[in-house]
Design a protein around this motif. Structure first.
Motif, short mmCIF file in Angstrom:
data_model
loop_
_atom_site.label_atom_id
_atom_site.label_comp_id
_atom_site.label_asym_id
_atom_site.label_seq_id
_atom_site.Cartn_x
_atom_site.Cartn_y
_atom_site.Cartn_z
N GLU A 36 0.84 -1.19 0.00
CA GLU A 36 0.00 0.00 0.00
C GLU A 36 0.88 1.25 0.00
N VAL A 37 0.60 2.14 -0.92
CA VAL A 37 1.33 3.39 -1.03
C VAL A 37 0.37 4.54 -0.75
N VAL A 38 0.79 5.45 0.10
CA VAL A 38 -0.05 6.52 0.61
C VAL A 38 0.17 7.81 -0.19
N HIS A 39 -0.92 8.51 -0.51
CA HIS A 39 -0.84 9.87 -1.06
C HIS A 39 -1.57 10.80 -0.09
N VAL A 40 -0.83 11.74 0.50
CA VAL A 40 -1.45 12.72 1.40
C VAL A 40 -1.08 14.11 0.92
N PRO A 41 -1.89 15.12 1.27
CA PRO A 41 -1.57 16.48 0.84
C PRO A 41 -0.16 16.89 1.29
N LEU B 195 2.19 14.13 -1.24
CA LEU B 195 3.39 13.44 -0.78
C LEU B 195 3.11 11.94 -0.84
N LEU B 196 3.97 11.20 -1.52
CA LEU B 196 3.85 9.75 -1.60
C LEU B 196 4.63 9.13 -0.45
N ILE B 197 4.03 8.15 0.22
CA ILE B 197 4.66 7.48 1.36
C ILE B 197 4.60 5.97 1.15
N GLY B 198 5.75 5.32 1.28
CA GLY B 198 5.81 3.87 1.22
C GLY B 198 6.49 3.31 2.46
N ARG C 217 -8.10 -5.44 -3.12
CA ARG C 217 -7.43 -4.20 -3.54
C ARG C 217 -7.76 -3.00 -2.64
N ASN C 218 -8.59 -3.19 -1.66
CA ASN C 218 -8.92 -2.07 -0.76
C ASN C 218 -7.75 -1.74 0.16
N PRO D 43 -5.69 12.77 5.98
CA PRO D 43 -7.11 12.89 5.65
C PRO D 43 -7.87 11.61 6.00
N SER D 44 -9.19 11.74 6.13
CA SER D 44 -10.01 10.57 6.42
C SER D 44 -10.19 9.69 5.20
N GLN D 45 -10.13 10.29 4.00
CA GLN D 45 -10.27 9.52 2.77
C GLN D 45 -8.90 9.01 2.32
N MET D 46 -8.79 7.70 2.17
CA MET D 46 -7.52 7.10 1.79
C MET D 46 -7.30 7.23 0.29
N LYS D 47 -6.16 7.79 -0.09
CA LYS D 47 -5.78 7.90 -1.49
C LYS D 47 -4.40 7.30 -1.66
N GLY D 48 -4.14 6.79 -2.84
CA GLY D 48 -2.85 6.20 -3.12
C GLY D 48 -2.98 5.01 -4.04
N VAL D 49 -2.18 3.99 -3.80
CA VAL D 49 -2.12 2.83 -4.68
C VAL D 49 -2.03 1.56 -3.84
#
Length: 434
Positions: free
Chosen positions: A255-260, A290-293, A312-313, A335-341
């Protein structure tokens, strides 16, 4: 009518397309076959596409340094026309925090000195000047929110950082695979998509004879190359190529995170970071994110899945990675909404890839490469073409490993380092860091 090729490459991700390109350039009549609808559509599209020159081994670092020059000279390497849209290399540099978890980068600097990789030493004052949003206190070892002491400093500060200027990230990993596909086609290579393989056929002597597709199509070739990414273990089983492998592969959910972006201007001017003290890496991501792994610390479960049946969730792992980076960047908003990959990694037991022949004559492997080999894809394609060509011309790679002369650095790499028969490499990080 049965089609005939010299070599079939299973997979059209960034490495599969590179293998197709280099074999075609050597004069082989090639066909890349992929069950997905386009080049780079699978795990390549979810790659963080980070270009870096530091690994836990000399050979891994040497390969990565060679790979840097391919991305730096991408258009020339591809032989692309002026009007082709190309993947872009953001050469931002990469900053690696010196901390207990990575031995304060002592060994990494020794390796860099040995192979000629440039780097800069940054003190904590240097980091504060360049990154005033950073909290440099130590939090090692990495924890999860349910662990005692999560988010609490463990004493002292990190030991500065090492900055590698020759690094950064590719803006569009899927486009890079499509660039390689077009280059392969210019060299005479063919591609077939939405094509699922149900059989790898052999002749009466047990050597590769070709493949059969789900629709019944039979395609003949004396060479089949497994570059199937997360499906690599299934393809090896289909070929009967597992018995002599000391190192095997598996599909892991990542899981890769995208946050503001937490600081103004960091998207335009920021760089890649690797911080083993909190066991996360970051890079700027389009859209001012910002991408976080995760760097796969012991506290993070490695979730092995069936590549044909997985969830895939996002899971709670998404929030955990963001929370660990918030220790270093207190201004980070989660954020409360998860974005990323969410995507799959094809990982070897020691997280070092397998670039090798197999016990089945004519069957080859470029597998176990996810997570830390995207940057090496163009070199891996050339290495595999050299290995395959040498094997077809009578060299026994198992007994007399192919020696690969690298174009840019001039170093010679013993491809036996990537053997399926190797012992587990204890020098590896056993993580995405390689």
């Amino acid at each position: 009518m049965t089609e005939q090729f010299d070599a079939i490459i299973i997979g059209a991700g960034v490495i599969g397309s590179a293998v197709g390109l280099e074999l075609a350039r050597k004069g082989y009549k090639t066909l890349n076959v992929d069950k997905l609808p386009a080049a780079g559509y699978g795990s390549t599209s979810g790659s963080c596409a980070i270009i870096r020159t530091y690994y836990s081994t000399v050979d891994g670092s040497a390969l990565a340094y060679e790979g840097y020059f391919y991305w730096k000279n991408w258009k020339e390497f591809l032989g692309a026309p002026d009007d082709e849209t190309l993947a872009y290399f953001h050469e931002t540099g990469t900053m690696v925090t010196k901390c207990e978890a990575n031995g304060f980068m002592v060994r990494a600097k020794e390796i860099a000195d040995e192979i000629g990789v440039p780097y800069e030493e940054w003190s904590n004052d240097d980091i504060r000047q360049k990154m005033p949003h950073y909290d440099l206190r130590c939090f090692y070892p990495a924890k999860r929110p349910e662990d005692e002491g999560f988010g609490e400093p463990t004493g002292g500060e990190v030991g500065g950082a090492v900055f590698f200027p020759k690094g950064g990230y590719i803006n569009d990993p899927q486009l890079s695979a499509q660039n390689l596909r077009k280059a392969a086609e210019r060299a005479g290579g063919k591609f077939r998509f939405n094509a699922e393989i149900t059989e790898i056929r052999k002749d009466a002597n047990g050597a590769i004879a070709g493949i059969t597709l789900k629709d019944g199509t039979r395609i003949n070739a004396p060479i089949v190359v497994n570059v199937a990414g997360p499906h690599s273990a299934k393809v090896n089983a289909m070929a009967g190529a597992l018995d002599d492998m000391n190192v095997k592969t598996r599909a892991l959910k990542q899981e890769v995170v995208h946050v503001p972006m937490p600081v103004e201007g960091w998207y335009e001017n920021g760089w890649v970071t690797s911080d083993s003290d909190i066991a996360c890496y970051t890079r700027p991501e389009k859209g001012n994110f910002l991408l976080i792994g995760s760097e796969d610390p012991p506290c993070d479960e490695q979730v092995e899945v069936d590549p044909d049946d997985w969830d895939r969730n996002f899971s709670e792992q998404w929030r955990i990675q963001a929370m660990r980076v918030a220790q270093r960047m207190p201004s980070l908003g989660i954020p409360s909404q998860m974005k990323g990959v969410t995507e799959l990694y094809d990982t070897a037991d020691d997280w070092i890839p397998i670039y090798d022949k197999s016990q089945v004559p004519g069957f080859y492997m470029a597998i176990g490469s996810s997570g830390n080999q995207y940057k090496n894809a163009p070199v891996a394609g050339k290495m595999m073409a050299e290995l395959i060509d040498a094997d077809r011309n009578g060299q026994d790679h198992d007994k007399d490993p192919v020696q690969f002369k690298m174009d840019y650095t001039g170093r010679t790499l013993n491809l036996g380092f990537f053997s399926r028969r190797r012992t587990i490499n204890k020098d590896s990080s056993f993580s995405v860091l390689g």
